[in-house]
Write an enzyme that holds these catalytic residues in place. Structure first.
Site, PDB file in Angstrom:
ATOM      1  N   LYS A 141       0.825  -1.219   0.000  1.00  0.00           N
ATOM      2  CA  LYS A 141       0.000   0.000   0.000  1.00  0.00           C
ATOM      3  C   LYS A 141       0.859   1.268   0.000  1.00  0.00           C
ATOM      4  O   LYS A 141       0.584   2.213  -0.742  1.00  0.00           O
ATOM      5  CB  LYS A 141      -0.944   0.002   1.195  1.00  0.00           C
TER       6      LYS A 141
ATOM      7  N   ASP B 174     -11.590   1.787   1.521  1.00  0.00           N
ATOM      8  CA  ASP B 174     -11.884   1.285   2.876  1.00  0.00           C
ATOM      9  C   ASP B 174     -12.787   2.271   3.618  1.00  0.00           C
ATOM     10  O   ASP B 174     -13.635   1.863   4.425  1.00  0.00           O
ATOM     11  CB  ASP B 174     -10.592   1.093   3.684  1.00  0.00           C
TER      12      ASP B 174
HETATM   13  P1  NAP Z   1      -1.972  -2.921  10.364  1.00  0.00           P
HETATM   14  O1  NAP Z   1      -1.687  -1.637   9.671  1.00  0.00           O
HETATM   15  O2  NAP Z   1      -0.930  -3.991  10.382  1.00  0.00           O
HETATM   16  O3  NAP Z   1      -2.392  -2.588  11.892  1.00  0.00           O
HETATM   17  C1  NAP Z   1      -2.658  -3.610  12.809  1.00  0.00           C
HETATM   18  C2  NAP Z   1      -3.195  -3.032  14.101  1.00  0.00           C
HETATM   19  O4  NAP Z   1      -3.545  -4.120  14.959  1.00  0.00           O
HETATM   20  C3  NAP Z   1      -2.176  -2.196  14.866  1.00  0.00           C
HETATM   21  O5  NAP Z   1      -2.854  -1.218  15.600  1.00  0.00           O
HETATM   22  C4  NAP Z   1      -1.542  -3.247  15.791  1.00  0.00           C
HETATM   23  O6  NAP Z   1      -1.021  -2.691  16.983  1.00  0.00           O
HETATM   24  C5  NAP Z   1      -2.746  -4.076  16.152  1.00  0.00           C
HETATM   25  N1  NAP Z   1      -2.332  -5.427  16.524  1.00  0.00           N
HETATM   26  C6  NAP Z   1      -1.841  -6.391  15.701  1.00  0.00           C
HETATM   27  N2  NAP Z   1      -1.580  -7.503  16.414  1.00  0.00           N
HETATM   28  C7  NAP Z   1      -1.881  -7.230  17.704  1.00  0.00           C
HETATM   29  C8  NAP Z   1      -1.821  -7.981  18.917  1.00  0.00           C
HETATM   30  N3  NAP Z   1      -1.374  -9.250  18.935  1.00  0.00           N
HETATM   31  N4  NAP Z   1      -2.207  -7.392  20.055  1.00  0.00           N
HETATM   32  C9  NAP Z   1      -2.645  -6.114  20.059  1.00  0.00           C
HETATM   33  N5  NAP Z   1      -2.738  -5.335  18.947  1.00  0.00           N
HETATM   34  C10 NAP Z   1      -2.358  -5.897  17.781  1.00  0.00           C
HETATM   35  O7  NAP Z   1      -3.257  -3.624   9.755  1.00  0.00           O
HETATM   36  P2  NAP Z   1      -4.560  -2.922   9.129  1.00  0.00           P
HETATM   37  O8  NAP Z   1      -4.433  -2.889   7.657  1.00  0.00           O
HETATM   38  O9  NAP Z   1      -4.843  -1.673   9.854  1.00  0.00           O
HETATM   39  O10 NAP Z   1      -5.681  -4.031   9.470  1.00  0.00           O
HETATM   40  C11 NAP Z   1      -6.033  -4.307  10.822  1.00  0.00           C
HETATM   41  C12 NAP Z   1      -7.177  -5.312  10.831  1.00  0.00           C
HETATM   42  O11 NAP Z   1      -8.347  -4.709  10.297  1.00  0.00           O
HETATM   43  C13 NAP Z   1      -6.945  -6.550   9.958  1.00  0.00           C
HETATM   44  O12 NAP Z   1      -6.286  -7.559  10.699  1.00  0.00           O
HETATM   45  C14 NAP Z   1      -8.333  -6.954   9.555  1.00  0.00           C
HETATM   46  O13 NAP Z   1      -8.841  -7.850  10.516  1.00  0.00           O
HETATM   47  C15 NAP Z   1      -9.120  -5.666   9.623  1.00  0.00           C
HETATM   48  N6  NAP Z   1      -9.489  -5.133   8.283  1.00  0.00           N
HETATM   49  C16 NAP Z   1     -10.696  -5.468   7.780  1.00  0.00           C
HETATM   50  C17 NAP Z   1     -11.096  -4.960   6.557  1.00  0.00           C
HETATM   51  C18 NAP Z   1     -12.445  -5.334   5.995  1.00  0.00           C
HETATM   52  O14 NAP Z   1     -12.708  -5.031   4.830  1.00  0.00           O
HETATM   53  N7  NAP Z   1     -13.314  -5.946   6.759  1.00  0.00           N
HETATM   54  C19 NAP Z   1     -10.259  -4.110   5.822  1.00  0.00           C
HETATM   55  C20 NAP Z   1      -9.011  -3.793   6.377  1.00  0.00           C
HETATM   56  C21 NAP Z   1      -8.635  -4.317   7.604  1.00  0.00           C
HETATM   57  P3  NAP Z   1       0.518  -2.207  17.083  1.00  0.00           P
HETATM   58  O15 NAP Z   1       0.549  -0.807  16.535  1.00  0.00           O
HETATM   59  O16 NAP Z   1       0.802  -2.304  18.523  1.00  0.00           O
HETATM   60  O17 NAP Z   1       1.317  -3.177  16.248  1.00  0.00           O
END
Ligand code: NAP
Length: 299
Positions: free
Chosen positions: A74, A111
């Site tokens: 991205k 999104d």
């Molecule tokens: P990202 O940029 O990698 O961010 C992940 C987030 O989750 C960060 O805030 C991270 O915290 C936190 N996290 C990850 N593992 C963790 C753990 N074990 N314990 C506590 N916090 C944790 O990912 P993203 O693109 O924002 O996506 C996040 C989630 O949103 C995805 O996993 C997915 O489930 C969901 N999503 C859904 C859609 C949909 O269309 N439904 C679209 C996009 C995303 P830290 O900053 O501490 O690492």
């Protein structure tokens, strides 16, 4: 509808990612393109994590009509684009690339609309005006969620995250964009502050992978801590469809929303942006939910 066979006129859309094997986008898009009788195909492209730098030039060379962009490309794709839609510019992340009317490559973020419209179709968007919100997570998708919450009028957001520096970075961006919306940063481990923020929240959104398969036995919230009855609890996770968070929130009388609709709608918003017209996804929504749930049950 019988599809035209692939020919020299067939136009190509796709998704790039590393990995890309589990992406549901080819299934979703080809199903809808087939229903609409359009001479397009949507393909998965496995672009290795170190090779994302040439994606926009490759799109141009190969004459691709549009691409979705997923992890880990991205940021690198955004850096190759001079032209961004208002959403992509504001959120600072691109999940869709297409062409403007003059044939220049342009980035977009669907999104934001995926989250927003999943609330709108449930008549929940109107609840955001003047409301307090709690967002778990501070990654790319959390940015899109925060942007949608703010542009729909929330008065205060609590950002809850494991890594404090990342939440502070997000807070800096948000406060610059939305100086009139209050913002607090809460460490995920601070149960008392989290419970306090949730006690007055009209909506809580989980934008972390906590509770996602294979770790499906857990809620991202501490035991017994939930927003009040009637509040919206939104989990962006869609594997499983009913996460522990949604089950517990439903039992406590909250209104629950899972992540599948956001996934479908962001895809359909990309398609409409590429085609330049509405494809009528609302009428297809039940069918698309069944299609993806069936595919997910086999993964
Ligand atoms: P990202 O940029 O990698 O961010 C992940 C987030 O989750 C960060 O805030 C991270 O915290 C936190 N996290 C990850 N593992 C963790 C753990 N074990 N314990 C506590 N916090 C944790 O990912 P993203 O693109 O924002 O996506 C996040 C989630 O949103 C995805 O996993 C997915 O489930 C969901 N999503 C859904 C859609 C949909 O269309 N439904 C679209 C996009 C995303 P830290 O900053 O501490 O690492």
């Amino acid at each position: 509808m019988q599809r035209e066979p692939i020919s020299g006129r067939t136009r190509v859309l796709g998704v790039i990612g590393d990995p890309v094997e589990h992406s549901l986008s080819p299934l979703l898009h080809n199903h809808v393109l087939g229903k609409l009788g359009l001479d397009y195909r949507y393909l998965p492209f496995h672009v290795r994590s170190d090779l994302g730098g040439g994606v926009v030039a490759a799109m141009h060379t190969l004459g691709l009509s549009g691409l979705n962009v997923t992890i880990p490309h991205k940021q690198v794709v955004r850096d190759q684009l001079d032209l961004l839609s208002a959403e992509a510019e504001a959120v600072g992340a691109v999940n869709t690339v297409g062409w403007d009317a003059s044939g220049n490559p342009m980035g977009h973020n669907t999104d934001v609309a995926g989250f927003e419209k999943s609330l709108e179709i449930r008549d929940l968007l109107g609840r955001l005006g003047g409301a307090a919100a709690v967002v778990l997570g501070a990654g790319g998708a959390a940015r899109a969620v925060l942007y949608a919450l703010a542009r729909n009028g929330v008065s205060h957001v609590s950002v809850v995250n494991r890594t404090h520096s990342r939440a502070e970075e997000l807070a800096g961006w948000f406060t610059y964009r939305f100086p009139n919306v209050g913002l607090s940063v809460i460490p995920l481990a601070e149960t008392r502050d989290l419970a306090n923020a949730l006690s007055s929240a009209a909506i809580m959104v989980n934008v972390t992978p906590l509770g996602m398969a294979p770790g499906t036995g857990h809620s991202p919230l501490p035991n017994g801590v939930l927003p009040p009855e009637g509040a919206v609890v939104y989990d962006t996770i869609y594997t499983p469809e009913h996460t522990v968070l949604l089950k517990e929130a439903g039992q406590a009388g909250c209104v629950t929303v899972g992540g599948l609709d956001m996934l479908i709608i962001q895809g359909m918003e990309s398609l409409e942006w590429w085609l330049g017209y509405e494809v009528g996804w609302k009428e297809m929504l039940d069918e698309l939910r069944d299609l993806l749930n069936e595919a997910l049950s086999k993964q």
